[in-house]
Scaffold this active site. Structure first.
Site, short mmCIF file in Angstrom:
data_model
loop_
_atom_site.label_atom_id
_atom_site.label_comp_id
_atom_site.label_asym_id
_atom_site.label_seq_id
_atom_site.Cartn_x
_atom_site.Cartn_y
_atom_site.Cartn_z
N ASP A 1 33.19 -23.69 2.75
CA ASP A 1 32.34 -22.59 2.30
C ASP A 1 31.20 -22.37 3.29
O ASP A 1 30.90 -23.20 4.15
CB ASP A 1 31.83 -22.81 0.87
N ASN B 1 22.04 -13.52 1.82
CA ASN B 1 21.94 -12.39 0.88
C ASN B 1 20.49 -12.10 0.51
O ASN B 1 20.07 -10.94 0.43
CB ASN B 1 22.74 -12.70 -0.40
N ASP C 1 28.20 -9.32 2.70
CA ASP C 1 29.59 -8.86 2.64
C ASP C 1 30.21 -8.81 4.04
O ASP C 1 31.38 -9.16 4.23
CB ASP C 1 29.66 -7.47 2.00
N GLU D 1 31.59 -17.76 -1.88
CA GLU D 1 31.60 -18.03 -0.44
C GLU D 1 32.51 -19.20 -0.12
O GLU D 1 32.39 -19.83 0.92
CB GLU D 1 30.18 -18.30 0.07
#
Length: 285
Positions: free
Chosen positions: A158, A166, A175, A201
Site C-alpha cells: 500500500d 489527500n 486519484d 490505497e
C-alpha cells in the site's frame, strides 16, 4: 401492402386456398378430359385430391414456420448455448424479422453484460481488478499451480502516508497517484499475473510460477519504480509503497494469504516504510 415473399400470413393464406381447391381443380380437369364420370372414380379422385391437397398444405406451412421452431429451440438453450446468435434468417417475412431483431437484442444484452461484468470486477481508477475479481481468479490460479507443481506467490502493498497526500494536495492528486500506481503495475507484470486494488490505497498481486524469492525481486522493482515516479506537485520520491511478500501454501485461501502478507506488510511499515519484507517458513527476508 407487403409482397408475398415478405408476408407469412399471405403465404399461408395462398397455400391454404390452393390446397382446399385441389379436389375441385382435379375434378374439373377430370371432367374436361372425358374420363369416367361414375360415382366410384369421381369419389376416389376427390378423396385422393383431398389427401394430396392436405399434404401439400401441411408441408408448405411446416416449411414456412420451421425457422420459428429453430428460433424457439435456440432461445430455450440460451444462455448456456449461444447458437441463437448464429442463426441465419430465412427469407424476409415476419419470422425472419423476428429472428433478426432477436439476435440484435441478444447481441446488445451480451455487450451490456460484458460491460457490467467488467465494471463489477474492475477498479475504475487504476484499471486493475478489484477484490471481488481477485477472489474469483485466485482458486483457478492455485489449482493450476498445484497441477503443474509450480510455486505461487503474493505481493501485498500500500501507499505510504497516502492520507497526507489527500489532505495536503486534495483528492484529485490522490486519484492521480492511484492511477500512476496502476499504470506502473500493469507495465511491470507478466500477462498471466493478477493485480488488483483491494482497498483504498492497498493493492495485491498474485504471481503464478513464481517463488517467494523471485516475488521479492519483483516487489523491489515495483518499489523502485514507484519511488522514481513523478507527479506534479509531488516531488520525486514522495510516492512510495511498503510491501509484504509471501509464497502460497497448499490449499491456502485468499484470506489466509492476505493475512500472512498483511503481517509482512506491517513489518515493512514498522521498518520505516518504502520497504519490502518477505515472510517465508517463519523467516523474514
Amino acid at each position: 401492402m407487403p409482397t408475398l415473399g415478405r408476408s407469412l400470413i399471405a403465404k399461408i393464406f395462398l397455400v391454404s386456398f390452393l390446397s382446399v381447391h385441389v379436389p375441385l381443380i382435379a375434378l374439373i380437369i377430370h371432367l374436361l378430359s372425358g374420363f369416367d364420370t361414375g360415382p366410384v372414380p369421381v369419389f376416389t379422385l376427390i378423396l385422393v385430391a383431398t389427401l394430396v391437397g392436405t399434404a401439400i398444405c401441411l408441408f408448405a406451412i411446416w416449411r414456412f414456420i420451421r425457422p420459428l421452431h429453430h428460433l424457439a429451440e435456440a432461445l430455450m438453450k440460451y444462455p448456456q448455448d449461444k447458437s441463437v446468435l448464429k442463426l441465419q434468417s430465412e427469407g424476409a417475412d415476419e419470422i425472419a424479422i423476428v429472428t433478426d431483431v432477436t439476435k440484435s437484442m441478444l447481441w446488445q444484452v451480451e455487450e451490456l453484460t460484458k460491460k457490467l461484468k467488467h465494471q463489477a470486477t474492475t477498479d475504475f481508477l487504476t484499471g486493475l481488478g478489484n477484490r471481488r475479481w481477485l477472489t474469483e481468479q485466485l482458486p483457478a490460479a492455485q489449482s493450476q499451480a498445484e497441477r503443474s507443481n509450480e510455486p505461487l506467490s503474493v505481493i501485498l502493498f500500500d501507499l505510504d502516508k497516502f492520507k497526507h497526500i489527500n489532505d495536503e494536495h486534495g483528492h484529485e492528486v490522490g486519484d492521480n497517484v492511484l492511477m500512476i500506481v496502476g499504470e506502473i503495475v500493469k507495465d511491470s507484470l507478466r500477462p498471466y499475473d493478477l493485480a488488483a486494488r483491494i482497498g483504498g490505497e492497498e493493492f495485491c498481486i498474485i504471481l503464478p510460477r513464481t517463488s517467494g524469492e523471485a516475488a521479492l525481486s519483483i516487489a523491489e522493482r515495483l518499489r523502485a519504480a514507484f519511488e522514481a515516479s513523478y507527479l506534479d506537485p509531488l516531488p520525486i520520491g514522495r510516492v512510495t509503497c511498503s510491501f509484504g511478500v509471501v509464497q502460497a501454501g497448499p490449499d491456502e485461501r485468499l484470506q489466509q494469504l492476505l493475512r500472512r502478507a498483511d503481517t509482512a506488510l506491517y513489518k515493512a511499515k514498522a521498518a520505516g516504510r518504502n520497504t519490502v519484507i518477505g515472510v517465508f517458513a517463519d523467516k523474514n527476508i
